[in-house]
Design a protein around this motif. Structure first.
Motif, PDB file in Angstrom:
ATOM      1  N   ARG A  70     129.578 -50.656  54.101  1.00 21.88           N
ATOM      2  CA  ARG A  70     128.771 -49.539  55.160  1.00 21.88           C
ATOM      3  C   ARG A  70     127.815 -50.241  55.347  1.00 21.88           C
ATOM      4  O   ARG A  70     126.984 -50.634  56.739  1.00 21.88           O
ATOM      5  CB  ARG A  70     128.586 -48.621  55.253  1.00 21.88           C
ATOM      6  CG  ARG A  70     129.706 -47.935  55.613  1.00 21.88           C
ATOM      7  CD  ARG A  70     129.686 -46.562  55.523  1.00 21.88           C
ATOM      8  NE  ARG A  70     131.317 -45.459  55.680  1.00 21.88           N
ATOM      9  CZ  ARG A  70     132.179 -44.934  54.672  1.00 21.88           C
ATOM     10  NH1 ARG A  70     132.021 -45.617  53.327  1.00 21.88           N
ATOM     11  NH2 ARG A  70     133.575 -44.765  55.038  1.00 21.88           N
ATOM     12  N   ARG A  71     126.495 -50.339  53.815  1.00 20.07           N
ATOM     13  CA  ARG A  71     125.007 -50.986  54.373  1.00 20.07           C
ATOM     14  C   ARG A  71     124.980 -52.119  55.700  1.00 20.07           C
ATOM     15  O   ARG A  71     124.728 -52.753  56.242  1.00 20.07           O
ATOM     16  CB  ARG A  71     124.391 -51.799  53.412  1.00 20.07           C
ATOM     17  CG  ARG A  71     122.802 -52.047  53.249  1.00 20.07           C
ATOM     18  CD  ARG A  71     123.366 -53.653  53.244  1.00 20.07           C
ATOM     19  NE  ARG A  71     124.031 -53.957  51.783  1.00 20.07           N
ATOM     20  CZ  ARG A  71     123.841 -55.368  50.884  1.00 20.07           C
ATOM     21  NH1 ARG A  71     124.854 -55.797  52.067  1.00 20.07           N
ATOM     22  NH2 ARG A  71     124.304 -55.475  49.663  1.00 20.07           N
ATOM     23  N   THR A  72     126.698 -53.360  54.484  1.00 16.21           N
ATOM     24  CA  THR A  72     126.964 -54.525  55.846  1.00 16.21           C
ATOM     25  C   THR A  72     127.367 -54.383  56.682  1.00 16.21           C
ATOM     26  O   THR A  72     127.241 -54.853  57.671  1.00 16.21           O
ATOM     27  CB  THR A  72     127.319 -55.465  55.311  1.00 16.21           C
ATOM     28  OG1 THR A  72     127.501 -55.389  53.045  1.00 16.21           O
ATOM     29  CG2 THR A  72     128.311 -56.544  55.411  1.00 16.21           C
ATOM     30  N   GLY A  73     127.752 -53.408  56.911  1.00 16.30           N
ATOM     31  CA  GLY A  73     128.450 -53.163  58.723  1.00 16.30           C
ATOM     32  C   GLY A  73     127.360 -52.896  59.585  1.00 16.30           C
ATOM     33  O   GLY A  73     127.247 -53.238  60.947  1.00 16.30           O
ATOM     34  N   THR A  74     126.878 -51.982  59.174  1.00 21.19           N
ATOM     35  CA  THR A  74     125.095 -52.020  60.344  1.00 21.19           C
ATOM     36  C   THR A  74     124.653 -53.426  61.128  1.00 21.19           C
ATOM     37  O   THR A  74     123.777 -52.746  61.846  1.00 21.19           O
ATOM     38  CB  THR A  74     124.136 -50.814  59.283  1.00 21.19           C
ATOM     39  OG1 THR A  74     123.611 -51.810  58.271  1.00 21.19           O
ATOM     40  CG2 THR A  74     125.194 -49.641  58.856  1.00 21.19           C
ATOM     41  N   TYR A  75     124.655 -54.126  60.220  1.00 21.73           N
ATOM     42  CA  TYR A  75     123.976 -55.339  60.455  1.00 21.73           C
ATOM     43  C   TYR A  75     125.295 -55.816  61.994  1.00 21.73           C
ATOM     44  O   TYR A  75     124.102 -56.166  63.324  1.00 21.73           O
ATOM     45  CB  TYR A  75     124.368 -56.442  59.535  1.00 21.73           C
ATOM     46  CG  TYR A  75     123.067 -56.578  58.087  1.00 21.73           C
ATOM     47  CD1 TYR A  75     122.052 -57.096  58.541  1.00 21.73           C
ATOM     48  CD2 TYR A  75     123.491 -57.000  57.100  1.00 21.73           C
ATOM     49  CE1 TYR A  75     120.989 -57.064  57.879  1.00 21.73           C
ATOM     50  CE2 TYR A  75     122.655 -56.492  56.463  1.00 21.73           C
ATOM     51  CZ  TYR A  75     121.406 -56.675  56.721  1.00 21.73           C
ATOM     52  OH  TYR A  75     120.967 -56.918  55.461  1.00 21.73           O
ATOM     53  N   VAL A  92     134.098 -59.205  71.709  1.00 22.24           N
ATOM     54  CA  VAL A  92     133.575 -59.082  70.641  1.00 22.24           C
ATOM     55  C   VAL A  92     134.618 -59.904  69.682  1.00 22.24           C
ATOM     56  O   VAL A  92     136.379 -58.986  69.796  1.00 22.24           O
ATOM     57  CB  VAL A  92     133.445 -57.928  70.068  1.00 22.24           C
ATOM     58  CG1 VAL A  92     133.103 -58.159  67.873  1.00 22.24           C
ATOM     59  CG2 VAL A  92     132.289 -56.744  70.732  1.00 22.24           C
ATOM     60  N   LEU A  93     134.931 -61.029  68.789  1.00 26.99           N
ATOM     61  CA  LEU A  93     135.786 -61.192  67.552  1.00 26.99           C
ATOM     62  C   LEU A  93     135.408 -60.571  67.036  1.00 26.99           C
ATOM     63  O   LEU A  93     134.114 -61.452  66.537  1.00 26.99           O
ATOM     64  CB  LEU A  93     136.535 -62.442  68.233  1.00 26.99           C
ATOM     65  CG  LEU A  93     136.719 -62.689  67.448  1.00 26.99           C
ATOM     66  CD1 LEU A  93     137.989 -62.560  66.922  1.00 26.99           C
ATOM     67  CD2 LEU A  93     136.832 -64.858  67.593  1.00 26.99           C
ATOM     68  N   LEU A  94     135.704 -60.776  65.235  1.00 27.57           N
ATOM     69  CA  LEU A  94     135.680 -60.217  64.527  1.00 27.57           C
ATOM     70  C   LEU A  94     136.474 -60.617  63.370  1.00 27.57           C
ATOM     71  O   LEU A  94     137.615 -60.699  63.483  1.00 27.57           O
ATOM     72  CB  LEU A  94     135.992 -58.555  63.763  1.00 27.57           C
ATOM     73  CG  LEU A  94     135.646 -58.124  62.321  1.00 27.57           C
ATOM     74  CD1 LEU A  94     134.711 -58.741  61.760  1.00 27.57           C
ATOM     75  CD2 LEU A  94     136.285 -56.664  62.487  1.00 27.57           C
ATOM     76  N   PHE A  95     135.788 -62.041  62.466  1.00 31.77           N
ATOM     77  CA  PHE A  95     137.071 -62.407  61.570  1.00 31.77           C
ATOM     78  C   PHE A  95     137.053 -61.952  60.623  1.00 31.77           C
ATOM     79  O   PHE A  95     135.948 -61.809  59.740  1.00 31.77           O
ATOM     80  CB  PHE A  95     136.475 -64.162  61.417  1.00 31.77           C
ATOM     81  CG  PHE A  95     136.871 -65.034  62.425  1.00 31.77           C
ATOM     82  CD1 PHE A  95     137.650 -66.219  62.492  1.00 31.77           C
ATOM     83  CD2 PHE A  95     135.952 -65.340  63.774  1.00 31.77           C
ATOM     84  CE1 PHE A  95     137.996 -66.703  62.986  1.00 31.77           C
ATOM     85  CE2 PHE A  95     135.868 -66.212  64.495  1.00 31.77           C
ATOM     86  CZ  PHE A  95     137.321 -66.934  63.888  1.00 31.77           C
ATOM     87  N   ALA A 103     134.348 -51.711  57.935  1.00 27.68           N
ATOM     88  CA  ALA A 103     132.615 -51.210  57.880  1.00 27.68           C
ATOM     89  C   ALA A 103     132.400 -52.142  59.275  1.00 27.68           C
ATOM     90  O   ALA A 103     131.625 -50.356  59.756  1.00 27.68           O
ATOM     91  CB  ALA A 103     132.260 -51.403  57.088  1.00 27.68           C
ATOM     92  N   VAL A 104     132.297 -52.418  59.464  1.00 32.29           N
ATOM     93  CA  VAL A 104     132.128 -53.927  60.633  1.00 32.29           C
ATOM     94  C   VAL A 104     132.603 -52.515  61.978  1.00 32.29           C
ATOM     95  O   VAL A 104     131.837 -51.742  62.863  1.00 32.29           O
ATOM     96  CB  VAL A 104     131.818 -54.863  60.818  1.00 32.29           C
ATOM     97  CG1 VAL A 104     132.239 -55.255  62.603  1.00 32.29           C
ATOM     98  CG2 VAL A 104     131.121 -55.535  60.091  1.00 32.29           C
ATOM     99  N   VAL A 105     133.993 -52.514  61.720  1.00 29.05           N
ATOM    100  CA  VAL A 105     134.051 -51.728  62.634  1.00 29.05           C
ATOM    101  C   VAL A 105     133.891 -50.237  62.970  1.00 29.05           C
ATOM    102  O   VAL A 105     134.374 -49.518  64.419  1.00 29.05           O
ATOM    103  CB  VAL A 105     135.973 -51.690  62.848  1.00 29.05           C
ATOM    104  CG1 VAL A 105     136.975 -50.632  63.490  1.00 29.05           C
ATOM    105  CG2 VAL A 105     135.992 -52.884  63.027  1.00 29.05           C
ATOM    106  N   GLU A 106     134.234 -49.678  62.128  1.00 29.74           N
ATOM    107  CA  GLU A 106     133.359 -47.896  61.684  1.00 29.74           C
ATOM    108  C   GLU A 106     132.129 -47.972  62.769  1.00 29.74           C
ATOM    109  O   GLU A 106     131.438 -46.988  63.015  1.00 29.74           O
ATOM    110  CB  GLU A 106     133.408 -47.649  60.701  1.00 29.74           C
ATOM    111  CG  GLU A 106     133.443 -46.252  60.451  1.00 29.74           C
ATOM    112  CD  GLU A 106     133.718 -45.991  58.556  1.00 29.74           C
ATOM    113  OE1 GLU A 106     133.704 -44.290  58.681  1.00 29.74           O
ATOM    114  OE2 GLU A 106     133.688 -46.585  57.863  1.00 29.74           O
TER     115      GLU A 106
END
Length: 286
Positions: A70-75, A92-95, A103-106
């Protein structure tokens, strides 16, 4: 086994990150190996040791795998807020389909669902992307769908969160003014990096840390030429994420952001988790 791991880094490592703030010290221990997935285990796990600053005595030990993700997702929320346009819904495109991608999606769903229109997921296959979407079990306000061939060229904000050991798209296919965020390994083609360095804006969460780890495309771009990102970057106008402001948000042309993950963020997340736990259990201790 070789076939399954052909396109990604084995990533076998045992490492630790540490940080100290005004109240606590923290050490994050990371163990990782891509082969773990063949055993039904996560590729990477983290353990966080939280210490009292003055005495450096251990206060608690916690599973830091979710905290780290989640720390990384907050970026993604930070970069979207700082650099992405506000005059239309974003595409948005997520690889990626691993814990960081989740976590990025969340984080984006929680913070900026109102600013996002189309949200595409690029996995190793359409089935992998569909499985990732179907497995989401947290509140989600985003309209997720597997990526199409045209998704890369049509996206405003591209996020890479993979364990790839080579660029995950073959050529410079991104839109002229797209914003990209890179959270994984060597994921970006040289043609794109050259264009951004020449005509756009390049940002790191911390230039020296990205340079020191030397595992992501922007750092490797310089080290493969016998140069150091930490030394050359400031001369070329590369910036740290903490020092960019409103002027950067109005920048024309491509924007490329690379974040390797800072131990200070792990510490603050662990601190918040620990203090929340203490508050919730205070009545039980009376």
């Amino acid at each position: 086994m070789k076939i399954a791991l052909t396109d990604e880094r084995l990533g076998w490592k045992l490492s630790c990150l540490y940080s100290v703030n005004e109240r606590y010290g923290g050490v994050k221990i990371i163990g990782a190996n891509a082969f773990n997935r063949q055993l039904g285990l996560p590729r990477s796990t983290s353990t966080i040791v939280l210490l009292e600053k003055k005495t450096l005595r251990v206060l608690t030990v916690m599973d830091g795998t979710g905290i780290s993700a989640r720390r990384t997702g907050t970026y993604a929320t930070m970069v979207l807020d700082a650099f992405c346009r506000r005059d239309k819904p974003l595409s948005v495109l997520l690889f990626g389909t691993g814990p960081t991608a989740r976590a990025v999606v969340e984080c984006l769903s929680f913070r900026y669902a109102d600013r996002i229109g189309k949200f595409s997921i690029q996995g190793r296959s359409i089935d992998r992307a569909s499985q990732f979407i179907d497995a989401i079990d947290f509140p989600n306000s985003l309209s997720l769908q597997p990526a199409e061939k045209k998704s890369l060229a049509e996206s405003d904000f591209i996020i890479t969160a993979t364990n790839a050991r080579a660029p995950i798209f073959d050529r410079d296919e991104l839109a002229r003014d797209a914003v990209s965020l890179h959270l994984g390994g060597d994921e970006v083609p040289e043609s794109y990096l050259r264009r951004v360095l020449r005509t756009g804006l390049v940002v790191c969460d911390d230039l020296r840390t990205v340079s020191h780890r030397n595992s992501q495309s922007i750092a490797l771009h310089f080290s493969r030429r016998g140069l150091s990102l930490a030394e050359v970057g400031p001369l070329l106008g590369l910036q740290d994420l903490t020092t960019t402001g409103a002027t950067a948000a109005r920048h024309e042309g491509p924007i490329c952001v690379t974040c390797v993950g800072l131990p200070m963020l792990d510490l603050y997340a662990a601190q918040a988790t620990y203090e929340k736990y203490r508050r919730l259990t205070a009545s039980d201790r009376r």
